[in-house]
Design a protein around this motif. Structure first.
Motif, short mmCIF file in Angstrom:
data_model
loop_
_atom_site.label_atom_id
_atom_site.label_comp_id
_atom_site.label_asym_id
_atom_site.label_seq_id
_atom_site.Cartn_x
_atom_site.Cartn_y
_atom_site.Cartn_z
N ALA A 24 0.83 -1.21 0.00
CA ALA A 24 0.00 0.00 0.00
C ALA A 24 0.86 1.26 0.00
O ALA A 24 0.46 2.29 -0.55
N ILE A 25 2.05 1.19 0.61
CA ILE A 25 2.96 2.35 0.61
C ILE A 25 3.36 2.70 -0.81
O ILE A 25 3.37 3.88 -1.20
N VAL A 26 3.69 1.69 -1.59
CA VAL A 26 4.09 1.92 -2.98
C VAL A 26 2.95 2.58 -3.76
O VAL A 26 3.16 3.55 -4.50
N VAL A 27 1.74 2.06 -3.58
CA VAL A 27 0.59 2.61 -4.28
C VAL A 27 0.36 4.06 -3.89
O VAL A 27 0.15 4.92 -4.75
N VAL A 28 0.43 4.36 -2.60
CA VAL A 28 0.21 5.72 -2.11
C VAL A 28 1.26 6.68 -2.66
O VAL A 28 0.93 7.78 -3.14
N VAL A 29 2.52 6.29 -2.61
CA VAL A 29 3.60 7.17 -3.07
C VAL A 29 3.45 7.48 -4.56
O VAL A 29 3.58 8.64 -4.99
N VAL A 30 3.16 6.47 -5.36
CA VAL A 30 3.01 6.67 -6.81
C VAL A 30 1.82 7.56 -7.13
O VAL A 30 1.92 8.51 -7.92
N ILE A 31 0.66 7.27 -6.53
CA ILE A 31 -0.54 8.05 -6.79
C ILE A 31 -0.37 9.49 -6.32
O ILE A 31 -0.75 10.45 -7.02
N SER A 32 0.21 9.69 -5.14
CA SER A 32 0.42 11.04 -4.61
C SER A 32 1.38 11.82 -5.48
O SER A 32 1.19 13.03 -5.71
N PHE A 33 2.43 11.17 -5.97
CA PHE A 33 3.43 11.83 -6.80
C PHE A 33 2.81 12.27 -8.13
O PHE A 33 3.06 13.39 -8.60
N ILE A 34 2.01 11.42 -8.74
CA ILE A 34 1.47 11.69 -10.08
C ILE A 34 0.29 12.66 -10.03
O ILE A 34 0.24 13.64 -10.79
N PHE A 35 -0.66 12.43 -9.12
CA PHE A 35 -1.91 13.18 -9.16
C PHE A 35 -1.99 14.33 -8.15
O PHE A 35 -2.68 15.32 -8.42
N LEU A 36 -1.31 14.22 -7.04
CA LEU A 36 -1.39 15.26 -6.02
C LEU A 36 -0.15 16.14 -5.97
O LEU A 36 -0.03 17.00 -5.10
N ARG A 37 0.79 15.90 -6.85
CA ARG A 37 2.01 16.72 -6.98
C ARG A 37 2.86 16.72 -5.71
O ARG A 37 3.54 17.69 -5.40
N VAL A 38 2.80 15.63 -4.97
CA VAL A 38 3.62 15.50 -3.76
C VAL A 38 5.04 15.15 -4.17
O VAL A 38 5.27 14.25 -4.98
N ARG A 39 6.01 15.86 -3.62
CA ARG A 39 7.41 15.59 -3.89
C ARG A 39 8.09 15.19 -2.59
O ARG A 39 8.03 15.93 -1.61
N TYR A 40 8.72 14.04 -2.58
CA TYR A 40 9.27 13.47 -1.35
C TYR A 40 10.74 13.86 -1.18
O TYR A 40 11.54 13.79 -2.12
N HIS A 41 11.07 14.26 0.03
CA HIS A 41 12.44 14.60 0.39
C HIS A 41 13.26 13.31 0.50
O HIS A 41 12.71 12.23 0.75
N ILE A 42 14.55 13.42 0.33
CA ILE A 42 15.43 12.25 0.40
C ILE A 42 15.32 11.56 1.77
O ILE A 42 15.40 10.33 1.88
N ALA A 43 15.10 12.37 2.82
CA ALA A 43 14.94 11.79 4.16
C ALA A 43 13.67 10.96 4.25
O ALA A 43 13.63 9.92 4.93
N GLN A 44 12.61 11.41 3.57
CA GLN A 44 11.36 10.65 3.58
C GLN A 44 11.54 9.32 2.86
O GLN A 44 11.06 8.28 3.33
N VAL A 45 12.22 9.35 1.73
CA VAL A 45 12.47 8.12 0.99
C VAL A 45 13.32 7.16 1.82
O VAL A 45 13.04 5.96 1.90
N ALA A 46 14.37 7.71 2.47
CA ALA A 46 15.23 6.87 3.32
C ALA A 46 14.43 6.27 4.48
O ALA A 46 14.60 5.10 4.82
#
Length: 419
Positions: A166-188
């Protein structure tokens, strides 16, 4: 900006408004750069000044977010525990099991929404936004259905292992449709949390806790159902984060449960008729169903608050500790044994959550990118960034002139105190 550093102002709709003294101190530190750029300082930017690498750790919202995430993980684990107990009583009606949750939530939140909006206002809201809530409710119903179904073919721990998808699905959908950009610390942080989940998977294989009936293919079937359920959960969580940032919580929960009750009821009537007739009914089943419904309803009531404080991504990261809490509960209920790797995995996941918030500003993920610079398209509600902005900088209230959480355009009266 005014020309004098002693009088910092924010320009909103062509009118200058003096800022409170505590905000002036923050603004004065960056006044020279603002004057150089000859741009008005935005209210949200004044609040969201970066005060070091650990800025967000100094806010009360950080501690509320982490604690709330673990409360939700425990509540969700409890629903899985009751589902396993129901299976042991030879009771398995996946759609009907969650139907009671939608009935309870609908009785509470739809009734309150009608009270706040009036019957005509509620009908106008359904006419305008009903199709959006139908999609949200459908994804939520299917997520619950397939997760509950997975418990019939595999153990509670095994089904929960798939939830990281579900994390993968949320990150992809948020990145594409909600314009969320994740910081390197968040990815780590996410990667470390998933690493902790990997330790849990390894310990489960060592102890044989999640073995299942592999010879009949039940383990694989259960994992596939869990994977499908996690995918729907990812879609639901992302959609719910969007809705509760733009609408009142009671409206979102009311409409999701209203349409969820209808969809779930139809699905139960189609797929659960045979299971309903063959199920064993007794006092234990009634108690387990009550416990399941109450725990799941509590989960639904608290989840929107975490979506406002943080994000759907962190929500699912928090859910990774479910396996640890599942073992703690299972020690007493199912006589599980705690493997020495479990505490290590739990610590890794918590560390990952802490790293996730490194280098975050004061408003952190409560400041949603799809709501505008000053969250002008959002609502002033509990734990929203907009409420904090308007409270700290009265000048920012003019951004809120046309958007009220408690009173959408189809309601009767204006009330800016919100939930």
């Amino acid at each position: 900006m005014a020309e004098s550093k002693n009088q910092i102002t924010v320009q909103t709709s062509g009118v200058e408004h003096p800022l409170p003294k505590d905000v002036q101190e923050v603004a004065e530190s960056s006044s020279s750069q603002a004057e150089a750029s000859e741009q008005a300082v935005q209210p949200a930017d004044l609040i969201d000044q970066k005060k070091g690498f650990f800025a967000y750790f100094k806010t009360k919202e950080f501690y509320i977010t982490v604690i709330l995430g673990q409360i939700l993980a425990i509540a969700n684990t409890s629903t899985g525990t009751f589902t396993t107990l129901l299976s042991q009583e030879q009771w398995a009606i996946p759609a009907f099991q969650t139907f009671l949750n939608y009935v309870l939530l609908n009785a509470i939140f739809t009734s309150y929404t009608m009270y706040r909006y009036g019957l005509k206002g509620w009908l106008r809201m359904v006419y305008r936004d009903g199709w959006k809530y139908i999609i949200l409710a459908f994804c939520d119903v299917q997520g619950n259905y397939f997760i509950v179904l997975a418990y019939q073919y595999t153990t509670m721990l095994s089904a929960q292992l798939i939830n990281f998808w579900a994390i993968v699905v949320v990150v992809v959908i948020s990145f594409i449709f909600l314009r969320v950009r994740y910081h390197i610390a968040q990815v780590a942080g996410i990667v470390i949390c998933i690493g902790g989940m990997g330790v849990l998977i390894a310990s489960d294989h060592i102890t044989g806790t999640n073995g299942g009936d592999v010879s009949k293919g039940n383990q694989l079937k259960g994992d596939l159902f869990a994977l499908l359920g996690a995918s729907f959960y990812g879609l639901t969580n992302t959609g719910e984060e969007y809705f509760v940032s733009t609408r009142p919580v009671y409206e979102v929960l009311g409409q999701m449960s209203f349409f969820g009750m209808i969809i779930n009821g139809v699905q139960a009537g189609i797929f659960d008729r045979t299971s309903f007739n063959n199920a064993h009914w007794n006092g234990k089943v009634g108690g387990y169903l009550t416990g399941y419904t109450l725990c799941l309803s509590l989960f639904y009531c608290l989840a929107p608050l975490l979506f406002r404080l943080s994000s759907a991504a962190f929500f699912n990261v928090s859910m990774l500790t479910m396996n640890f809490w599942g073992v703690i509960i299972g020690v007493e209920v199912f006589h599980y044994k705690i493997h020495w790797m479990y505490p290590i995995a739990f610590v890794l996941i918590i560390i990952g959550q802490l790293i996730y918030f490194l280098a975050q500003k004061v408003l952190s993920e409560a400041r949603k990118p799809w709501l505008g610079t000053n969250q002008e398209r959002g609502v002033v509600g509990l734990f929203t960034a907009k409420k904090k902005i308007v409270h700290a900088i009265p000048a920012a209230a003019e951004y809120h002139d046309q958007v009220h959480e408690e009173v959408p355009e189809y309601t009767r009266t204006v009330n800016t105190s919100s939930v």
